[in-house]
Design an enzyme around this catalytic site. Sequence first.
Site, PDB file in Angstrom:
ATOM      1  N   ASP A  10       0.857  -1.187   0.000  1.00 12.32           N
ATOM      2  CA  ASP A  10       0.000   0.000   0.000  1.00 12.32           C
ATOM      3  C   ASP A  10       0.891   1.236   0.000  1.00 12.32           C
ATOM      4  OD1 ASP A  10      -1.974  -1.846   0.194  1.00 12.32           O
ATOM      5  OD2 ASP A  10      -2.834  -1.099   2.071  1.00 12.32           O
ATOM      6  N   ASP A 131     -15.578  -4.047  -1.547  1.00  7.05           N
ATOM      7  CA  ASP A 131     -15.099  -3.565  -0.253  1.00  7.05           C
ATOM      8  C   ASP A 131     -16.278  -3.458   0.701  1.00  7.05           C
ATOM      9  OD1 ASP A 131     -12.450  -3.239  -1.297  1.00  7.05           O
ATOM     10  OD2 ASP A 131     -13.150  -1.429  -2.295  1.00  7.05           O
TER      11      ASP A 131
END
Length: 233
Positions: A10, A131
């Site tokens: 990330d 998500d």
Amino acid sequence: MKDFIIPAIDIKEGQVVRLFKGDFDKIKRYSRSPEEMAMIYADAGIRRIHVVDLDGSLEGVPVNLESIRNIRRVFNGIVQVGGGIRSLKTVDILFEEGIDYVVIGTLAIKNPEEFTKIVNIYPHRVILSVDSKKGRVAIGGWKEESSLTPQELASMYDKLPIWGYLYTDIERDGTLKGVRVDIYREFKEYTQKPVLASGGVASMEDVKALMCCADGVVVGKAIYEGLIDIFRL
């Protein structure tokens, strides 16, 4: 196991970070660069990595393209990229950089026509990002909540030539609290396509538990905190 575990990189402002439940105010930064992490994964024999442009997820356009380019340069395995992919132009750019798969979520809800166009132009190279937060799909860097359930989102696109799904349990993401296997098992009933799990992995026991109902698992913090040793898989 090296085919099942997909380490995450990330990126925020060019640095490797991890968020807590997707909260940009609860961020932990790590000293190694995205490129260095990709090299470590390559040396460990990892075959696939998951890269997220966190700045891009908020801006709606790629922000850390240079870092993504460097990762591609040093990692010969499969690279999938998500974060801020909201147009065909962005997808074109990433594929021109040699990325193997793009992970798209927000666009599928906010602009179904554009998403469908991308999937048809690049069949089997788009991963639909699901998500989930409190039973609803979150979008826009997880800051907005849609009215759709994960299953409803899947039903919209499952017949299209998407590669499969990345299902993230936002409430467990970055917490090291363990995985909720049941949500992936339930989701898997809605599709024959591959499903990648993400969120809450804290040990190899979590990874093994997911092998019953997922085709791979994205692991971030458990690796960075030394709870899973990728060199001993």
